[in-house]
Design a protein around this motif. Structure first.
Motif, short mmCIF file in Angstrom:
data_model
loop_
_atom_site.label_atom_id
_atom_site.label_comp_id
_atom_site.label_asym_id
_atom_site.label_seq_id
_atom_site.Cartn_x
_atom_site.Cartn_y
_atom_site.Cartn_z
N UNK A 21 0.66 -1.13 -0.14
CA UNK A 21 0.00 0.00 -0.01
C UNK A 21 0.90 1.11 0.01
N UNK A 22 2.26 1.30 0.56
CA UNK A 22 2.90 2.47 0.72
C UNK A 22 3.70 2.71 -0.68
N UNK A 23 3.81 1.73 -1.61
CA UNK A 23 4.78 1.80 -2.64
C UNK A 23 4.30 3.05 -3.78
N UNK A 24 2.84 2.93 -4.09
CA UNK A 24 2.59 4.38 -4.79
C UNK A 24 3.02 5.55 -4.34
N UNK A 25 2.97 5.82 -2.98
CA UNK A 25 3.33 7.15 -2.34
C UNK A 25 4.52 7.22 -2.82
N UNK A 26 5.59 6.67 -2.82
CA UNK A 26 7.02 6.87 -3.22
C UNK A 26 7.42 7.17 -4.89
N UNK A 27 6.16 6.49 -5.50
CA UNK A 27 6.39 6.79 -7.12
C UNK A 27 5.69 8.15 -7.17
N UNK A 28 4.61 8.42 -6.59
CA UNK A 28 3.92 9.79 -6.64
C UNK A 28 4.87 10.82 -6.26
N UNK A 29 5.79 10.54 -5.48
CA UNK A 29 6.76 11.64 -5.30
C UNK A 29 6.86 12.79 -4.57
N UNK A 30 5.66 13.00 -3.97
CA UNK A 30 5.52 14.35 -3.31
C UNK A 30 4.86 14.13 -1.87
N UNK A 31 4.94 14.77 -1.02
CA UNK A 31 4.37 14.84 0.17
C UNK A 31 2.95 14.66 -0.11
#
Length: 295
Positions: free
Chosen positions: A144-154
């Protein structure tokens, strides 16, 4: 922090995989399928793992170094590379060297961030030509957290972690303490005493710093299971500038507290008892690899 230093058609080195902190984490409900509904602000910080990638012509995907406690075949990095390879029907492979600095089981997203950096780097090296949204959808299959790092912004995060809105966070520094315990995430989420009905907040509440109780709903359960987490939070509370700034990130076990400057953070970090591992980190506004891989 090092940006990739060697970019060719076949190699990327020193690719950063930054940690994240949950500036708050509220559990607002539970779906029928058992997944928890949450609200959180995910904050990127400049404490990173780093990865090196070398393209192979034979299709093999290998991690060329040993990580204690993480067999190669179950490593999210290897799983991410194989997922991208299969999805895009790529005949190329890769040798991957993971320089591990982030704690495992610490709630800072280390494994998820490593997987995200792998997807972004190999999408670039293998010339898969997936756009950011497509890479994020692929990453969701890994965690579930992987997309956040690809999103690349806070981001202000809702749902089960898949709904993200970009948010600008304060320029600040953090003191992070590793209490030295490993917290299994499923144990925390399955605990009967976990609060699951925190009143939902709005993104504007966070932006305007309204009088909302910003807390981590998982913290009480984790502290009951592992008193050392509570000890670290209580130690940091002696130094916090604003009440309840000191808290646990994610499902633990790392705890953190925000400070307005590097000097203020260093002053507190120098006093952390030596039986804990501690470090300071600067808030980032975007993932440091994004521009390098044209995503």
């Amino acid at each position: 922090m090092n940006a990739p230093t060697n970019i060719t058609a076949t190699k990327l080195t020193s690719c950063p995989a930054p940690a994240k902190l949950n500036l708050f984490l509220h559990i607002t409900g539970r779906r029928e399928d058992g997944y928890h509904l949450l609200q959180s602000v995910f904050q990127l910080i400049d404490r990173c793992d780093h990865l090196d990638f070398q393209v192979r012509e034979d299709g093999a995907i290998r991690r060329i170094n040993t990580i204690t406690g993480v067999p190669e075949q179950s490593d999210l990095v290897i799983r991410a590379a194989r997922l991208l390879q299969q999805h895009c029907k790529i005949s190329l492979g890769a040798d991957i060297h993971l320089h591990k600095q982030l704690p495992m089981g610490g709630g800072v997203g280390g494994g998820s961030s490593d997987a995200a950096t792998t997807l972004m780097a190999l999408n670039h090296l293998w010339q898969c030509h997936l756009n950011k949204q497509q890479v994020m959808q692929l990453g969701l299959q890994l965690g579930a957290d992987v997309p956040f790092f690809i999103f690349g912004q806070n981001a202000f995060v809702e749902g089960i972690g898949e709904q993200m809105q970009a948010i600008t966070t304060p320029e600040q520094w953090f003191v992070v303490i590793e209490p030295g315990v490993h917290v299994p995430t499923p144990t925390i989420f399955s605990a009967e005493e976990l609060t699951r009905d925190t009143k939902p907040v709005r993104i504007t509440d966070f932006s305007n710093a309204a009088k909302v109780e910003w807390k981590n709903d998982l913290q009480a359960v984790a502290c009951a299971l592992h008193p050392e987490i509570a000890n670290a939070i209580n130690w940091l509370k002696q130094h916090e500038i604003n009440q309840d700034d000191a808290k646990m990130t994610g499902s633990g076990s790392c705890v953190f507290c925000a400070f307005p400057s590097e000097e203020a953070a260093k002053k507190v970090a120098e006093q952390v008892p030596h039986h804990w591992t501690s470090w300071i980190a600067k808030a980032l506004q975007q993932h440091p690899i994004n521009l390098e891989v044209n995503l």
